[in-house]
Scaffold this active site. Structure first.
Site, short mmCIF file in Angstrom:
data_model
loop_
_atom_site.label_atom_id
_atom_site.label_comp_id
_atom_site.label_asym_id
_atom_site.label_seq_id
_atom_site.Cartn_x
_atom_site.Cartn_y
_atom_site.Cartn_z
N LEU A 1 0.80 -1.22 0.00
CA LEU A 1 0.00 0.00 0.00
C LEU A 1 0.84 1.28 0.00
CD1 LEU A 1 -2.91 1.18 0.38
CD2 LEU A 1 -2.36 1.26 2.82
N ASP A 2 0.53 2.19 -0.89
CA ASP A 2 1.20 3.50 -0.96
C ASP A 2 2.70 3.39 -1.18
OD1 ASP A 2 -1.21 4.63 -0.61
OD2 ASP A 2 -0.87 5.32 1.43
#
Lengths: 282, 282, 282, 282
Positions: free
Chosen positions: C225-226
């Site tokens: 994520l990210d």
């Protein structure tokens, strides 16, 4: 949360005691300063912009301000924070500036109301329709039609309580009379280069000289074409690989941004005229 | 790690097969391309700059290049990555550009050797001494002393194998003859505004017009004063609150940076002349 | 004017002769290179992007390229300059990124076709209607509805020949499976600060720490994520006077711009994956 | 031209009448406000910085200010515009920040006096000599030598009337005691990335993640390492083609600029502490 939130802006001759007097008036009606900027110009004028929160009604605040503005002979303006400015947009065929203004306005990023988009060509009609803005078209082909257009502009300014006229690539030279009638409330945009280029097709000239920066200037309209007090300028870096066409597109982009920024600051009463200059309280 | 690291730059008329031919020459001596930029100009010229690592000696590489540069009638240059360029700095009284050049050079941020700082005033002598750079002063007060200075410049260019002459706020107009003698290897810096201002004291004019951007342009010297091919430009944002004196200081700062950048790119063979334009392979 | 204008981009292991071979194929079908960028990565991969004008039909060009791409085992792509990319936009409630994408697309500033805006809330329906983009809403409230949404995404990718999925503040964590299915063709945007802030309400944290820069990062979606390969980043200067709410607005503006830029470059095949990094040929 | 030009800066709890009271004191001694900035923080504190020209002697101005600063319980400071701040520079082996500080100071661009450059390595001795700054070296290799160094720092602060301590890449973690002793008057610089990287060799990590921005943060020293109130931040755009070594050089450049700017603002009393934040009156 206070009941009111005002913008107070003023200009007067610079002498001791101005800030003291104004702050006294604010104290007197229980106001709270939330933003404050001031500038003493080398022209001898003093400029100030304040945002004031208060529970007192506007009439009370104006009563306190009265003696101060009289004593210092201030040019002043009191408005509500966030009130949209009544704005007439003038256009021609180029759509980049008009699109950006209407897009920002619709997105809530620009505090203006646009009761009319007035143009000397029909090109912009679909954009106006798209954004739900009334559109009016009048050909300008000779002296008579130019006079008619200018009369119409003044009529709209009057009937629609217009506070700002934006020349969004309007491309028509305004008459001396119209310039004077709109003095201090009409903003124009034009391209700017280092060095400047005279004559036709400046982007081609910029390309052929290999400039590394393409810019734009937003300024107040005066009878001296493209030479009114400057409100905002911006540039963008370019290089040898860009074609004249690409420079033009880049130039349009910087024109849009620069004009929108100038309009935003004007709508927030951040732009004060100081002779041939402007004071911008960003 | 290869034994050699070269910069190859060239210009020729644009026609099919150039990249294929050059890359063939590089392959032939086992070279590895570490950096490559190219540009086909609307003027009809093709420009390329490559960095090539190879174990083969330079003589081998030149032998491979020979038929290619002949066939395409290339103007070309082969140099070692990182070799400092022999640079003559011309100064007058302003110290900002000279200081920045000598500081960067001393810090290893600028690949130049400066065998001489030549000036028409004594003002810069302590700076030269501070950075350990030979300094020479010659008054320029009339036609004769101007001719003598220009003769001395050419003499130094000759005797010191000068590859680049930097006019670091030299403030003297070069004669047509000198401009021609230094064509393509002399860089000048001057302030730039949007809009441009003619005449004396441009910073005061910029202040009085309330410009929002202060800029500088570094360009090749040509006989057309302040109008040679542009190498680099930069601007800095200013506002109403700055005095003429402050604008001047800001202007000097942007002049220094812009000139230093132009000199750095030239020293790395990233600046190629294309008629009135430049191709900059950054 | 040549009949065709292509973009050729490829990646392969770096070894001598690549440029020579590719330029040979271009010469063989009378092609003219109008733009060319290359990069040899420290990962050992070589990347190149060319724009080629030619009169020869695409089939001829591919025939010439065939042996080259085989010999160097290239991952390659050949497309027409300017062809709009089939793009699925995923949204939630935030409208700033979606507005900017659709505005730019409508203005002809972004080479994408958007056959669907798919969202987990109804909030964006009016914007989609305004820009004439099909809109579909599916609640995501639990595991089952999340799986259904993800199935729908994959279905649309399939049925609409989607080449790019843009998470325009979609705010849902994608499953590992979906991340893998969209590997290399899904772009996400998130805010970025110096220093980074973990946990809820990062703009409040940024305000309370008094950061001077607010930024955004556009990156490829990966299961981490990210943290996928970064495509573009930008920041904007802020100061002590801005409230958390204002920082948020500024942050949204930089998010929009950064995402739009990343999408533009991807649509022009300027973004090439290089392990955890990207090569961006601007 | 007035006889005196002062900087008055103060902080106090925000309540009505502050500006009115302060401007009253200025009026009373015939002072003229040449610059004025204020800020009401969400922390409940009010901050103001004024520049005041007056013919009255300082003692008169202080007499007028006395009741006001007492009444509002102000933390305040009155200084002469342009007085150089007594500054101790702490260094280690990295020379970029020290070079830039001493160069700017010598050029008259930074209003500081540097009575000593104190370092834990001998590396910087030639730079100090070059700029005519006293240099002192003390090895820091263990707890005892660290304590000795810190004692020496405090001794110099005392004996040299030091108003500002600059950690110019000093690379030593200060003890809790020293941090407290220097609270509010020690500035540190460190690199910053989006996203942040923990652990050794952050530039390599930044390279491997392909970041597009390299930044630096100047902040007050607190016992929480690298986490004090932020004074200034800046970033520079990088791309895939730069090596770890090049990123490091770019990072050093942005570190130098950011630190110098923070020091300049502090020396001009433009930096006011507001809990974990700073108010910067640029």
């Amino acid at each position: 949360m206070a009941a009111h939130h005002w913008i107070l802006s003023f200009a007067c001759d610079d002498r001791p005691g101005i800030v003291h007097a104004i702050s006294g008036a604010i104290v007197s009606c229980g106001g709270n300063i939330t933003e404050s900027q001031q500038f003493a110009s080398s022209t001898g004028r003093f400029f100030m912009r304040l945002q004031v929160q208060a529970d007192a009604p506007r009439i009370d605040f104006e009563r306190q301000l009265g003696p101060v503005v009289d004593h210092f002979d201030m040019q002043w303006q009191l408005d509500d924070v966030g009130r949209p400015l009544r704005t007439l947009v003038l256009g021609s065929t180029a759509k980049h500036c008009v699109s950006d203004l209407l897009f920002r306005q619709r997105e809530g990023q620009l505090e203006i109301d646009v009761p009319l988009l007035l143009a000397n060509h029909e090109t912009l009609q679909p954009i106006a329709a798209f954004y739900g803005i009334p559109f009016e078209h009048r050909s300008v082909t000779d002296e008579a039609s130019k006079r008619a257009m200018e009369a119409r502009i003044l009529e709209v300014v009057e009937s629609e309580d217009i506070e700002l006229v934006v020349l969004a690539r309007y491309m028509q030279i305004l008459s001396q009379d119209l310039c004077e009638a709109l003095a201090g409330k009409a903003i124009n945009i034009h391209h700017s280069f280092l060095p400047g280029f005279k004559g036709a097709n400046p982007y081609r000239q910029a390309h052929d000289r290999g400039v590394k920066l393409i810019g734009a200037t937003a300024h107040f309209v005066t009878s001296d074409l493209d030479e009114g007090p400057i409100i905002e300028q911006d540039v963008v870096r370019v290089d040898h690989s860009q074609t004249t066409r690409q420079l033009q597109q880049i130039g349009q982009d910087v024109e849009s941004r620069t004009l929108t920024r100038a309009v935003r600051w004007f709508a927030q009463h951040r732009v004060l005229a100081d002779g041939d200059r402007t004071v911008i309280f960003r």
